[in-house]
Design an enzyme around this catalytic site. Sequence first.
Site, PDB file in Angstrom:
ATOM      1  N   LYS A  64       0.865  -1.183   0.000  1.00  0.00           N
ATOM      2  CA  LYS A  64       0.000   0.000   0.000  1.00  0.00           C
ATOM      3  C   LYS A  64       0.888   1.214   0.000  1.00  0.00           C
ATOM      4  O   LYS A  64       2.033   1.164   0.460  1.00  0.00           O
ATOM      5  CB  LYS A  64      -0.862   0.000   1.267  1.00  0.00           C
ATOM      6  CG  LYS A  64      -2.093   0.870   1.172  1.00  0.00           C
ATOM      7  CD  LYS A  64      -3.117   0.230   0.284  1.00  0.00           C
ATOM      8  CE  LYS A  64      -4.513   0.648   0.593  1.00  0.00           C
ATOM      9  NZ  LYS A  64      -5.459  -0.401   0.206  1.00  0.00           N
TER      10      LYS A  64
HETATM   11  N1  GLU Z   1      -7.389  -0.124  -3.035  1.00  0.00           N
HETATM   12  C1  GLU Z   1      -8.003  -1.373  -3.267  1.00  0.00           C
HETATM   13  C2  GLU Z   1      -8.007  -2.234  -2.003  1.00  0.00           C
HETATM   14  O1  GLU Z   1      -7.863  -1.739  -0.901  1.00  0.00           O
HETATM   15  C3  GLU Z   1      -7.456  -2.139  -4.443  1.00  0.00           C
HETATM   16  C4  GLU Z   1      -6.077  -1.810  -4.871  1.00  0.00           C
HETATM   17  C5  GLU Z   1      -5.631  -2.455  -6.183  1.00  0.00           C
HETATM   18  O2  GLU Z   1      -6.457  -2.647  -7.049  1.00  0.00           O
HETATM   19  O3  GLU Z   1      -4.449  -2.709  -6.267  1.00  0.00           O
HETATM   20  O4  GLU Z   1      -8.222  -3.406  -2.050  1.00  0.00           O
END
Ligand code: GLU
Length: 440
Positions: free
Chosen positions: A126
């Site tokens: 993240k």
């Molecule tokens: N932000 C999304 C999550 O928390 C997906 C991130 C992505 O598609 O890489 O799952």
Amino acid sequence: MSKEPESSDVVTTSQPDEDFNDPGQRFYRVHLDQLTQALDQVSIEDHVQLLLGEPKNEVIVNFPVKMDSGEYELFTGYRIQHNNILGPYKGGMRYHHDVTLAEVKALAALMSYKCALLDVPYGGAKGGIRMHRHKYSDSEIERITRRFTHDLGNNIGPDYDIPGPDMGTNSQTMVWMMDTYVNMHATIDKNAKRRIVTGKSLTSGGSRGREKATGQGVVYAIQEWANETGLRLDGATFTVQGFGNVGSHVGQLLNRLGAKLVAVQDHTGTIYNQEGIYPRKLAQWVDSEGGVKEYKGAEQIDDDEFWAVTCDICVPAAVELQIDEEVARKLDCKVIAEGANGPTTLGGDRVLRERDIDVLPDIMANAGGVVVSYFEWVQNKRSETWQLQEVDNRLNFMMKRAYHEMRAFSREHSVDNRTAALAVALKRINKVYVERGIFP
Ligand code: GLU
């Protein structure tokens, strides 16, 4: 000014001091406590427990950007890579004023477990920038995004670490990231590395169904729960906290199944209508006005009243740590479907268990986003474009499988869904570590 890293090994590590006034620190603590509960239910090698307790890499970049005024501002950007035993690091980029190292660490770990539970061949990561997103013009956001991507350098890569959208970022942000990366790694083929980022617009290599994917996944999870418990969605009532990319799609998709949206809360206020709020109209209102406040098709109520609204399904789709003990006592619903990451505290979970309110936990319920990101990555890799029906069918299959694996563990071990979902994910990760061992 930070220098561009020269290889994917170049990372900086920093340890957050324990500061429980920082919501990110509290969130990280909640995550570790949830993990401990799940670890009690499975036999995981000691060294695997140890290594999952900290992310593998913590990348922090400080970089200046020229604002529209001509002045420079310094930004701090993060990319936390939690684990990559199942595949490349994967996870969103968040632009929000609450972004801290501790918050992103917790979110990165959740991505590892989410991908493992869904059996998507990715690890977890993240990232993001601590910023008041709405203070900046589009061209400032573009320059911030491009400079951030540049400074991450080789710490991201199309088969190494693949960013996607999250709070405060969208398909445009992802396209700027992709374009910057592709230009930095010049080849004559401008499309060869498009899969460096997912969540792109359809025209720049995105997937059909990615925009609504997280919301769609939440709805598939709710449908499984409804089948299991015998609730008819046609005529059921629901509330949503947060009416952004996740909340607004959950609203529209559940409404299409005949369910009635009775209350919505976001950072601007809370609205209520027992007769039903029309989600499509509300989404248009939020697009033009920036929030649900003063929407004409509902009455304004106090923010405190939101959680006590009687409904069948409550969907937190905003930020972390919303449902604590106090809120859990107020809730008057049958199930919580976590569109957000980490919306429930440990105390909140305990009260929900006591009160027999079911929880569809974040790593299960909101996994649709990363699942369709994976489909986008595969399509880019193979130069394919899939039809929406194919994307939806595959997503439905994977959400169902994860739901039933979680439920089977929960029944077998008499534990709540969150513990079960984490336990299934941990078992999958552990198995690979046992087979592969630790180098050297
Ligand atoms: N932000 C999304 C999550 O928390 C997906 C991130 C992505 O598609 O890489 O799952």
